[in-house]
Design a protein around this motif. Sequence first.
Motif, PDB file in Angstrom:
ATOM      1  N   LEU A 210       0.894  -1.152   0.000  1.00 37.41           N
ATOM      2  CA  LEU A 210       0.000   0.000   0.000  1.00 37.41           C
ATOM      3  C   LEU A 210       0.927   1.194   0.000  1.00 37.41           C
ATOM      4  CD1 LEU A 210      -2.503   1.772   0.457  1.00 37.41           C
ATOM      5  CD2 LEU A 210      -2.399   1.156   2.870  1.00 37.41           C
ATOM      6  N   ILE A 211       0.843   2.014  -1.027  1.00 34.86           N
ATOM      7  CA  ILE A 211       1.712   3.181  -1.118  1.00 34.86           C
ATOM      8  C   ILE A 211       0.859   4.429  -0.911  1.00 34.86           C
ATOM      9  CG2 ILE A 211       3.331   4.481  -2.548  1.00 34.86           C
ATOM     10  CD1 ILE A 211       4.103   1.858  -3.890  1.00 34.86           C
ATOM     11  N   HIS A 212       1.094   5.072   0.242  1.00 37.49           N
ATOM     12  CA  HIS A 212       0.392   6.318   0.550  1.00 37.49           C
ATOM     13  C   HIS A 212       0.992   7.429  -0.303  1.00 37.49           C
ATOM     14  CE1 HIS A 212      -1.817   4.742   4.002  1.00 37.49           C
ATOM     15  NE2 HIS A 212      -0.708   4.138   4.395  1.00 37.49           N
ATOM     16  N   SER A 213       0.167   8.374  -0.725  1.00 37.72           N
ATOM     17  CA  SER A 213       0.619   9.414  -1.640  1.00 37.72           C
ATOM     18  C   SER A 213       0.228  10.802  -1.166  1.00 37.72           C
ATOM     19  CB  SER A 213       0.022   9.160  -3.022  1.00 37.72           C
ATOM     20  OG  SER A 213       0.342  10.201  -3.902  1.00 37.72           O
ATOM     21  N   CYS A 214       1.188  11.718  -1.207  1.00 36.56           N
ATOM     22  CA  CYS A 214       0.900  13.125  -0.910  1.00 36.56           C
ATOM     23  C   CYS A 214      -0.079  13.703  -1.934  1.00 36.56           C
ATOM     24  CB  CYS A 214       2.179  13.951  -0.957  1.00 36.56           C
ATOM     25  SG  CYS A 214       3.165  13.841   0.519  1.00 36.56           S
TER      26      CYS A 214
ATOM     27  N   CYS B  77      -2.746  12.598   1.516  1.00 39.17           N
ATOM     28  CA  CYS B  77      -2.497  11.690   2.634  1.00 39.17           C
ATOM     29  C   CYS B  77      -1.230  12.114   3.373  1.00 39.17           C
ATOM     30  CB  CYS B  77      -2.351  10.266   2.123  1.00 39.17           C
ATOM     31  SG  CYS B  77      -2.072   9.069   3.435  1.00 39.17           S
ATOM     32  N   PRO B  78      -1.330  12.412   4.677  1.00 38.70           N
ATOM     33  CA  PRO B  78      -0.147  12.817   5.435  1.00 38.70           C
ATOM     34  C   PRO B  78       0.905  11.714   5.548  1.00 38.70           C
ATOM     35  CG  PRO B  78      -2.032  12.536   6.903  1.00 38.70           C
ATOM     36  CD  PRO B  78      -2.540  12.388   5.513  1.00 38.70           C
TER      37      PRO B  78
ATOM     38  N   ARG C  17       5.368   5.941   4.204  1.00 41.27           N
ATOM     39  CA  ARG C  17       4.807   5.960   2.844  1.00 41.27           C
ATOM     40  C   ARG C  17       4.444   4.568   2.321  1.00 41.27           C
ATOM     41  NH1 ARG C  17       6.855   6.269  -2.679  1.00 41.27           N
ATOM     42  NH2 ARG C  17       5.275   7.407  -3.836  1.00 41.27           N
ATOM     43  N   VAL C  18       5.307   3.574   2.520  1.00 39.61           N
ATOM     44  CA  VAL C  18       5.091   2.239   1.967  1.00 39.61           C
ATOM     45  C   VAL C  18       4.725   1.266   3.091  1.00 39.61           C
ATOM     46  CG1 VAL C  18       6.133   0.332   0.690  1.00 39.61           C
ATOM     47  CG2 VAL C  18       6.716   2.687   0.100  1.00 39.61           C
TER      48      VAL C  18
END
Length: 153
Positions: free
Chosen positions: A63-67, A71-72, A80-81
């Motif tokens: 799951l890669i969170h993205s600015c 997404c903080p 992030r990952v």
Amino acid sequence: MTNTLTTAPIRIIGSAAADIARHVTTYVRPNRGWAEVQVMRDECRYGCKLYVRRRGCVLQYALIHSCTYGCPLGCDPATRVVPVSVAPAAENSDRRLDALGGRDNDRPAELADDQLDALLLAWRDEADSVPVAELVSTDAALAVIAGARDGSA
């Protein structure tokens, strides 16, 4: 885990995992970098996504969170990952093992449709077709082992 932000490893099982695995084996090519699989709405309220990459025959999910989505967690390299494991066979493993170990007339039709199950069934049938020779008694086996220790065998 509805409407949350996840930094802990995620495990996807059952039919959701089977759908992901089917998609990945069809569309993801080896050594091409990360490929988007689906939005992870339950794990991230910002709609960050599940990605997969293939390294030889190994699949890596994250799951890669993205600015970009606001997404903080995506702005911090430490969060992030998020590792993701996908286990499509987990829910059926006991039933599958029972069926593979059963007799021919106990064989469910769906096992023959899966290539791995068909291979395992063929091996089982081949092994079952050869009669088992008479087994050695426990006493005789212990005598051979004792003789081997003494050097007399």
